[in-house]
Write a protein that holds these residues in place. Structure first.
Motif, short mmCIF file in Angstrom:
data_model
loop_
_atom_site.label_atom_id
_atom_site.label_comp_id
_atom_site.label_asym_id
_atom_site.label_seq_id
_atom_site.Cartn_x
_atom_site.Cartn_y
_atom_site.Cartn_z
N PRO A 2 0.83 -1.20 0.00
CA PRO A 2 0.00 0.00 0.00
C PRO A 2 0.86 1.25 0.00
CG PRO A 2 -0.73 -1.58 1.64
CD PRO A 2 0.57 -2.07 1.14
N ARG A 3 0.26 2.35 -0.40
CA ARG A 3 1.02 3.60 -0.45
C ARG A 3 1.43 4.01 0.95
NH1 ARG A 3 -1.40 8.04 1.42
NH2 ARG A 3 -3.63 7.98 1.83
N THR A 4 2.38 4.92 1.05
CA THR A 4 2.79 5.45 2.34
C THR A 4 2.35 6.90 2.43
OG1 THR A 4 4.89 6.41 1.71
CG2 THR A 4 4.86 4.06 2.10
N ASP A 5 2.05 7.33 3.62
CA ASP A 5 1.71 8.73 3.85
C ASP A 5 2.94 9.45 4.35
OD1 ASP A 5 -0.90 8.85 3.05
OD2 ASP A 5 -1.69 8.18 4.98
N LEU A 6 3.70 10.03 3.44
CA LEU A 6 4.79 10.90 3.83
C LEU A 6 4.28 12.33 3.72
CD1 LEU A 6 7.72 9.16 1.98
CD2 LEU A 6 6.95 8.83 4.32
N ASP A 412 0.82 -8.64 -6.81
CA ASP A 412 0.56 -8.62 -5.37
C ASP A 412 0.98 -7.27 -4.81
OD1 ASP A 412 0.47 -8.95 -2.62
OD2 ASP A 412 1.44 -10.91 -2.63
N GLY A 413 0.01 -6.50 -4.32
CA GLY A 413 0.32 -5.17 -3.80
C GLY A 413 1.19 -5.16 -2.57
N ASN A 414 1.35 -6.29 -1.90
CA ASN A 414 2.18 -6.36 -0.70
C ASN A 414 3.57 -6.93 -1.00
OD1 ASN A 414 0.02 -5.41 0.77
ND2 ASN A 414 -0.66 -7.45 1.42
N TRP A 415 3.86 -7.13 -2.26
CA TRP A 415 5.14 -7.76 -2.64
C TRP A 415 6.07 -6.73 -3.26
CZ3 TRP A 415 7.37 -12.43 -1.94
CH2 TRP A 415 8.49 -12.74 -2.72
N GLY A 416 7.36 -6.83 -2.95
CA GLY A 416 8.35 -5.97 -3.56
C GLY A 416 9.09 -5.14 -2.53
N ALA A 474 4.46 5.68 8.45
CA ALA A 474 3.09 5.95 8.86
C ALA A 474 2.16 5.91 7.66
CB ALA A 474 3.01 7.32 9.55
N GLY A 475 0.94 5.46 7.88
CA GLY A 475 -0.04 5.41 6.81
C GLY A 475 -0.49 4.00 6.53
N ASP A 476 -0.78 3.73 5.27
CA ASP A 476 -1.36 2.44 4.91
C ASP A 476 -0.41 1.27 5.14
OD1 ASP A 476 -3.54 3.87 4.16
OD2 ASP A 476 -3.24 3.68 2.00
N VAL A 477 0.89 1.49 4.96
CA VAL A 477 1.85 0.41 5.16
C VAL A 477 1.81 -0.04 6.62
CG1 VAL A 477 4.29 -0.22 5.15
CG2 VAL A 477 3.34 1.10 3.26
N GLY A 481 0.19 -3.56 8.78
CA GLY A 481 1.12 -4.42 9.49
C GLY A 481 2.33 -4.82 8.67
N LEU A 482 2.69 -3.99 7.68
CA LEU A 482 3.81 -4.27 6.79
C LEU A 482 4.98 -3.35 7.11
CD1 LEU A 482 1.81 -4.54 3.45
CD2 LEU A 482 2.58 -6.43 4.91
#
Length: 591
Positions: A2-6, A412-416, A474-477, A481-482
């Motif tokens: 998922p995207r990150t909130d910076l 897979d959006g959680n891969w990479g 912080a944010g979606d990541v 729990g990633l």
């Protein structure tokens, strides 16, 4: 991922200009980028770097899940090499396609390097007080091997290990000892394909580590004065180099007792381990007090390229209580105490999942599944012939795992993982054949977040590396729990600095005089009048065929906007294509 909130992305006015001292030479360059709406386009790409998820574009790759599958296609081979090297080249891709993944890995295990960093340093005949020149020589040797070394897997694994077993010339007395950095890299390289137990001992006894974590010259306790052994290395060898803070299952998940995570050690174990690491100092033919301090007959004697030796008179001979109930009896000498302590650490069940997970993170993905970690841990525990700690088995397990090779993970959006700045720069130099007239690779100060790219080898700000393996922005990541370790050094300053650095380096090179490193772009110039084919090549070699349709269209249109009738049109088209490709989310997020 998922995207990150910076925080907010760089403004258009901030995203592209070169540092003020360099702007005088940029007028033609600025005009060209204005033609391409440089502010709007590259600011959007800068925002994508900071805010994108770890997803990628489409791929035509199949999904191999075992080593017996059909030979990889070009995209699959490139993706494998992105994980295993400092970036694919046309020759490398062909080699992997011809022989397959395992054959390439096995061949790399026996491929010699270009030589040692220490030998390169010594060949420069640098005076003992010329510290800047000394550190420049070490940097030259690092980049020479990273960019041109035939033993790419060894070089890439060595860099990964240097981010686990961290020493740094920043904020430490090692800034006055460039030879220490050269020797430390050599030691990592020497043991990268050996046994982890030997690597652990080599790291423990290297004077660079001994200096950085203050166990070189660590004296025994003195009840009369109240002196206690230094605990620095005792903590870090457990927390960072072997077992971590919490007891782990084989799959890397935390063990629990009564619903609570179980610590691996406490203060009593730290105190016991601290005694183990007393009585070690500079190597030499004697164990006199002068050599212990690094001075013999008024001359500084500090052999940075030799392991530390024991000084029994400075070693604690009291009882040492360390991990898992192990007690080293009173009267045990320094070598015997060290062996018991390192054997205890090495045989702890945490080591396989703890080290395995970090190697997966450095090479493949930030969030490996528990099953992936477990498979790598089992390879650490037993290489198939009853040997524990075989690094070649671990490396095979990391790179040949079904998850690492499965093309389904591309969606897979959680891969990479976010590609590290050092690796990005090496990708550019390797793929495009960057060289200098002198043959030297004077690439330094990349750790500067404004003039560089925010990361440089052996220049981390602390023993915790540039980023921690459990860092979660912080944010979606974080909400999912990633983790996303590399995002710890990804912010407005480093995002815009990276773009500025690549814009200038891609077009003008890096350095000056006979050390100016430039790329000829031979293969790319041949495609300059065919934007679609030019972008397709960059897609395959930089992104393993994962470029999205929108990114492809953006780059093709930007390239085609330069008429071939204009002066230097071919070079300008290539520069634009390479810059936009290397600033795109699909390149920055390794899938």
């Amino acid at each position: 991922m998922p995207r990150t909130d910076l925080t907010a992305p760089p403004r258009a006015a901030d995203a592209l200009p070169f540092p003020a001292a360099r702007q005088a030479d940029q007028a033609p360059h600025a005009t060209r980028w204005q033609r391409l709406r440089r502010g709007a386009l590259l600011t959007a790409l800068a925002a994508a770097i900071a805010l994108s998820g770890c997803g990628g574009g489409g791929s035509s790759a199949t999904s191999p899940t075992a080593e017996t599958t059909a030979p990889p296609n070009a995209n699959e081979a490139a993706r494998f090499l992105i994980q295993a090297t400092y970036g694919p080249t046309t020759v490398d891709v062909a080699a992997v396609q011809a022989g397959g993944y395992r054959a390439w890995i096995d061949g790399q295990f026996s491929t010699p390097s270009l030589g040692t960093h220490t030998a390169y340093y010594n060949a420069q005949n640098i005076c003992s007080n010329c510290l800047e020149a000394g550190h420049n020589a070490v940097a030259e040797s690092f980049w020479r091997q990273a960019i041109t070394g035939p033993d790419q897997l060894r070089q890439r694994v060595t860099f990964a290990l240097s981010q686990i077993f961290v020493v740094s010339v920043v904020n430490s007395s090692l800034d006055a000892a460039p030879l220490a950095a050269a020797s430390f890299l050599d030691t990592l390289s020497q043991h990268a394909f050996g046994n982890f137990r030997d690597l652990l001992e080599a790291m423990t006894l290297h004077p660079a580590m001994g200096t950085y974590l203050s166990h070189l010259g660590n004296d025994k306790e003195n009840t009369a004065t109240g002196r206690m052994p230094d605990e620095n290395y005792a903590r870090e060898v457990m927390q960072l180099f072997t077992i971590g803070l919490w007891e782990l299952n084989e799959d890397g998940t935390r063990r629990q007792q009564n619903g609570q995570d179980i610590p691996t050690y406490g203060q009593p174990e730290v105190m016991g381990m601290a005694k183990v690491f007393t009585g070690w100092s500079w190597a030499g033919p004697d164990t006199g007090e002068g050599r212990w301090l690094g001075w013999v007959n008024g001359v500084q004697t500090q052999p940075w390229d030799q392991p530390m030796q024991p000084y029994p008179q400075h070693h604690s001979t009291s009882e040492k209580r360390i991990l898992r109930g192990v007690v080293i009896p009173a009267g045990t000498g320094p070598r015997e105490s060290l062996k018991v302590a390192l054997d205890t650490l090495f045989n702890h069940p945490n080591v396989g999942p703890f080290i395995g997970r970090q190697l997966i993170q450095r090479l493949v993905t930030s969030n490996p599944s528990p099953a992936y970690i477990a498979r790598v841990a089992r390879a650490f525990n037993n290489n198939g012939a009853g040997v524990r700690g075989d690094m070649t088995a671990v490396i095979r397990a990391v790179l040949l795992d079904p998850e690492a090779r499965d093309a389904a993970k591309l969606a897979d959006g959680n891969w990479g993982k976010l590609r590290e700045p050092v690796v990005r720069v090496a990708n550019w130099a390797r793929l495009f054949g960057a060289r200098s007239p002198s043959g030297a690779y004077r690439i330094n100060s990349l750790h500067d977040p404004i003039e560089g790219v925010g990361q440089g080898p052996l220049h981390s700000p602390s023993v915790f590396n540039f980023f921690r393996p459990d860092y979660s922005p912080a944010g979606d990541v974080r909400g999912a729990g990633l983790v996303a370790p590399e995002f710890q050094i990804t912010h407005e300053t480093t995002v815009s600095a990276y773009i500025n650095f690549m814009v200038q380096t891609i077009e003008q090179g890096y350095g000056w005089g006979d050390r100016l490193i430039t790329a000829p772009y031979t293969d790319e110039l041949a495609l300059a009048n065919q934007p679609d084919k030019l972008v397709a090549r960059l897609d395959q070699m930089l992104m393993a065929g994962q470029m999205s349709a929108s990114t492809r269209q953006t780059i093709v249109e930007a390239v085609a906007a330069v008429p071939m009738t204009e002066a230097n049109a071919a070079q300008r088209r290539v520069w634009i294509a390479v810059t936009l490709a290397m600033c795109s989310p699909e390149f920055l997020i390794q899938k």
